[in-house]
Design a protein around this motif. Structure first.
Motif, PDB file in Angstrom:
ATOM      1  N   LEU A  46     -62.671  -8.780  11.456  1.00  0.00           N
ATOM      2  CA  LEU A  46     -61.950  -7.936  10.506  1.00  0.00           C
ATOM      3  C   LEU A  46     -62.633  -6.590  10.341  1.00  0.00           C
ATOM      4  N   ARG A  47     -63.956  -6.605  10.265  1.00  0.00           N
ATOM      5  CA  ARG A  47     -64.699  -5.342  10.147  1.00  0.00           C
ATOM      6  C   ARG A  47     -64.464  -4.448  11.363  1.00  0.00           C
ATOM      7  N   GLU A  48     -64.378  -5.047  12.542  1.00  0.00           N
ATOM      8  CA  GLU A  48     -64.168  -4.255  13.753  1.00  0.00           C
ATOM      9  C   GLU A  48     -62.799  -3.584  13.748  1.00  0.00           C
ATOM     10  N   LEU A  49     -61.761  -4.293  13.300  1.00  0.00           N
ATOM     11  CA  LEU A  49     -60.440  -3.674  13.241  1.00  0.00           C
ATOM     12  C   LEU A  49     -60.401  -2.563  12.190  1.00  0.00           C
ATOM     13  N   LYS A  50     -61.065  -2.771  11.072  1.00  0.00           N
ATOM     14  CA  LYS A  50     -61.127  -1.725  10.052  1.00  0.00           C
ATOM     15  C   LYS A  50     -61.858  -0.499  10.598  1.00  0.00           C
ATOM     16  N   ALA A  51     -62.965  -0.736  11.293  1.00  0.00           N
ATOM     17  CA  ALA A  51     -63.720   0.378  11.876  1.00  0.00           C
ATOM     18  C   ALA A  51     -62.883   1.097  12.929  1.00  0.00           C
ATOM     19  N   GLY A  52     -62.097   0.339  13.680  1.00  0.00           N
ATOM     20  CA  GLY A  52     -61.244   0.941  14.687  1.00  0.00           C
ATOM     21  C   GLY A  52     -60.192   1.848  14.086  1.00  0.00           C
ATOM     22  N   ASN A  53     -59.591   1.422  12.973  1.00  0.00           N
ATOM     23  CA  ASN A  53     -58.609   2.287  12.329  1.00  0.00           C
ATOM     24  C   ASN A  53     -59.272   3.523  11.740  1.00  0.00           C
ATOM     25  N   ASP A  54     -60.510   3.372  11.265  1.00  0.00           N
ATOM     26  CA  ASP A  54     -61.253   4.550  10.784  1.00  0.00           C
ATOM     27  C   ASP A  54     -61.483   5.541  11.921  1.00  0.00           C
ATOM     28  N   ARG A  55     -61.819   5.026  13.110  1.00  0.00           N
ATOM     29  CA  ARG A  55     -62.007   5.921  14.255  1.00  0.00           C
ATOM     30  C   ARG A  55     -60.696   6.626  14.606  1.00  0.00           C
ATOM     31  N   PHE A  56     -59.600   5.880  14.531  1.00  0.00           N
ATOM     32  CA  PHE A  56     -58.280   6.448  14.819  1.00  0.00           C
ATOM     33  C   PHE A  56     -57.955   7.578  13.846  1.00  0.00           C
ATOM     34  N   LEU A  57     -58.203   7.348  12.567  1.00  0.00           N
ATOM     35  CA  LEU A  57     -57.889   8.336  11.541  1.00  0.00           C
ATOM     36  C   LEU A  57     -58.768   9.582  11.660  1.00  0.00           C
ATOM     37  N   SER A  58     -60.017   9.400  12.085  1.00  0.00           N
ATOM     38  CA  SER A  58     -60.941  10.530  12.200  1.00  0.00           C
ATOM     39  C   SER A  58     -60.876  11.189  13.574  1.00  0.00           C
ATOM     40  N   GLN A  59     -59.966  10.719  14.412  1.00  0.00           N
ATOM     41  CA  GLN A  59     -59.818  11.229  15.774  1.00  0.00           C
ATOM     42  C   GLN A  59     -61.121  11.117  16.560  1.00  0.00           C
ATOM     43  N   ASN A  60     -61.807  10.000  16.335  1.00  0.00           N
ATOM     44  CA  ASN A  60     -63.061   9.737  17.024  1.00  0.00           C
ATOM     45  C   ASN A  60     -62.940   8.466  17.854  1.00  0.00           C
ATOM     46  N   MET A  61     -61.798   8.338  18.525  1.00  0.00           N
ATOM     47  CA  MET A  61     -61.526   7.134  19.285  1.00  0.00           C
ATOM     48  C   MET A  61     -62.401   7.068  20.537  1.00  0.00           C
ATOM     49  N   ARG A  62     -62.661   5.841  21.001  1.00  0.00           N
ATOM     50  CA  ARG A  62     -63.489   5.642  22.185  1.00  0.00           C
ATOM     51  C   ARG A  62     -62.765   6.128  23.440  1.00  0.00           C
ATOM     52  N   ASN A  63     -63.502   6.762  24.303  1.00  0.00           N
ATOM     53  CA  ASN A  63     -62.950   7.224  25.574  1.00  0.00           C
ATOM     54  C   ASN A  63     -63.535   6.353  26.676  1.00  0.00           C
ATOM     55  N   CYS A  64     -62.802   5.303  27.049  1.00  0.00           N
ATOM     56  CA  CYS A  64     -63.323   4.299  27.973  1.00  0.00           C
ATOM     57  C   CYS A  64     -62.650   4.393  29.343  1.00  0.00           C
ATOM     58  N   ASP A  65     -63.336   3.876  30.340  1.00  0.00           N
ATOM     59  CA  ASP A  65     -62.786   3.774  31.685  1.00  0.00           C
ATOM     60  C   ASP A  65     -61.905   2.521  31.718  1.00  0.00           C
ATOM     61  N   LEU A  66     -60.598   2.710  31.551  1.00  0.00           N
ATOM     62  CA  LEU A  66     -59.693   1.564  31.437  1.00  0.00           C
ATOM     63  C   LEU A  66     -59.573   0.787  32.740  1.00  0.00           C
ATOM     64  N   LEU A  67     -59.611   1.477  33.869  1.00  0.00           N
ATOM     65  CA  LEU A  67     -59.554   0.761  35.140  1.00  0.00           C
ATOM     66  C   LEU A  67     -60.788  -0.111  35.352  1.00  0.00           C
ATOM     67  N   SER A  68     -61.921   0.361  34.853  1.00  0.00           N
ATOM     68  CA  SER A  68     -63.134  -0.459  34.911  1.00  0.00           C
ATOM     69  C   SER A  68     -62.955  -1.718  34.064  1.00  0.00           C
ATOM     70  N   GLN A  69     -62.304  -1.563  32.909  1.00  0.00           N
ATOM     71  CA  GLN A  69     -62.045  -2.723  32.058  1.00  0.00           C
ATOM     72  C   GLN A  69     -61.040  -3.671  32.701  1.00  0.00           C
ATOM     73  N   VAL A  70     -60.080  -3.120  33.419  1.00  0.00           N
ATOM     74  CA  VAL A  70     -59.137  -3.965  34.160  1.00  0.00           C
ATOM     75  C   VAL A  70     -59.895  -4.861  35.137  1.00  0.00           C
ATOM     76  N   ARG A  71     -60.798  -4.267  35.884  1.00  0.00           N
ATOM     77  CA  ARG A  71     -61.572  -5.041  36.858  1.00  0.00           C
ATOM     78  C   ARG A  71     -62.484  -6.057  36.170  1.00  0.00           C
ATOM     79  N   ALA A  72     -63.074  -5.652  35.043  1.00  0.00           N
ATOM     80  CA  ALA A  72     -64.022  -6.531  34.347  1.00  0.00           C
ATOM     81  C   ALA A  72     -63.339  -7.730  33.698  1.00  0.00           C
ATOM     82  N   THR A  73     -62.063  -7.589  33.357  1.00  0.00           N
ATOM     83  CA  THR A  73     -61.349  -8.686  32.687  1.00  0.00           C
ATOM     84  C   THR A  73     -60.451  -9.474  33.633  1.00  0.00           C
ATOM     85  N   ALA A  74     -60.467  -9.137  34.906  1.00  0.00           N
ATOM     86  CA  ALA A  74     -59.550  -9.775  35.851  1.00  0.00           C
ATOM     87  C   ALA A  74     -59.775 -11.281  35.960  1.00  0.00           C
ATOM     88  N   SER A  75     -61.006 -11.729  35.778  1.00  0.00           N
ATOM     89  CA  SER A  75     -61.304 -13.152  35.942  1.00  0.00           C
ATOM     90  C   SER A  75     -61.256 -13.940  34.642  1.00  0.00           C
TER      91      SER A  75
END
Length: 235
Positions: A46-75
């Motif tokens: 719950l704390r993580e989702l609240k922190a995530g919405n705070d990042r969204f509101l402050s325009q401080n969202m994470r800039n991640c390599d999504l294709l890297s995450q695709v590969r990392a979660t494939a299995s």
């Protein structure tokens, strides 16, 4: 006057801070693992989702390599939460909670109603896949809620809107006009609808009820304001 030593130290500190910042960002973008999921409590989730919405509101969202995450979660996948939301295009759960690939399960249905298939999906996500939190996410200006208020009938949508009727009835004594033109009334019904859906998940599922009893799962309702992006939790 600052000496060369001061500049050197300042440069070293800046370099260390930059290195730490990169390491922190990399950790924030790391794909979820089984160990990380197991270590999280429902309150952590719950704390993580609240922190995530705070990042969204402050325009401080994470800039991640999504294709890297695709590969990392494939299995395999190890999400920490389930969001049951509306299909409304203004409320994409991954964005408003600043989550990435593999972080959350997302079930979307008009009016965020907890019908049988949604309940079954929540059982899969929690009992079998280990998610620690379920958020039923309602929102302001909900078209499905407006339809239920105005007794709209349209094909199979008619039956779906019937599931929102208990929330309309629960607000029968609310002040003002009871139509979709009354924004305050629409918000009240949408809030009640999210709360009733969260309660219904436990009432309709022995599996979810047992997980909650053992403190392995938390189920909460929340409201998203489409005008601001802010999410308010009802705990």
């Amino acid at each position: 006057m600052l000496s060369r030593r001061h500049f050197c130290c300042a440069g070293a500190l800046a370099s260390t801070a930059a290195t730490f910042g990169r390491a922190f960002a990399a950790d924030q973008c790391a794909a979820p693992t089984q160990e990380r999921q197991a270590a999280m409590s429902p309150d952590d989730a719950l704390r993580e989702l609240k922190a995530g919405n705070d990042r969204f509101l402050s325009q401080n969202m994470r800039n991640c390599d999504l294709l890297s995450q695709v590969r990392a979660t494939a299995s395999g996948q190890y999400p920490f939460a389930v969001v049951i939301g509306c299909i409304d295009s203004r409320v994409p759960p991954e964005l408003v909670f600043d989550q990435r690939i593999g972080d959350i399960f997302s079930a979307r249905i008009a009016g965020n109603v907890a019908e049988d298939d949604v309940v079954g999906s929540a059982e899969f996500a929690t009992k079998l896949e280990g998610a620690k939190l379920i958020v039923v996410l309602g929102h302001s200006e909900c078209g499905a809620v407006k339809g239920a208020i105005d007794d709209v009938e349209l094909g199979k949508l008619t039956q779906l809107l019937q599931r929102i009727k208990p929330a309309v009835e629960a607000n029968r004594n609310a002040p003002g006009e009871h139509t979709s033109k009354n924004k305050d009334f629409v918000r009240q019904v949408a809030t009640t609808n999210a709360r009733l859906a969260a309660q219904g998940l436990q009432q309709d599922s022995q599996i979810l009820r047992d997980l909650v009893t053992r403190n392995e799962l938390k189920i909460v309702a929340a409201m998203h304001d489409v005008a601001s992006g802010r999410i308010t939790f009802m705990e």
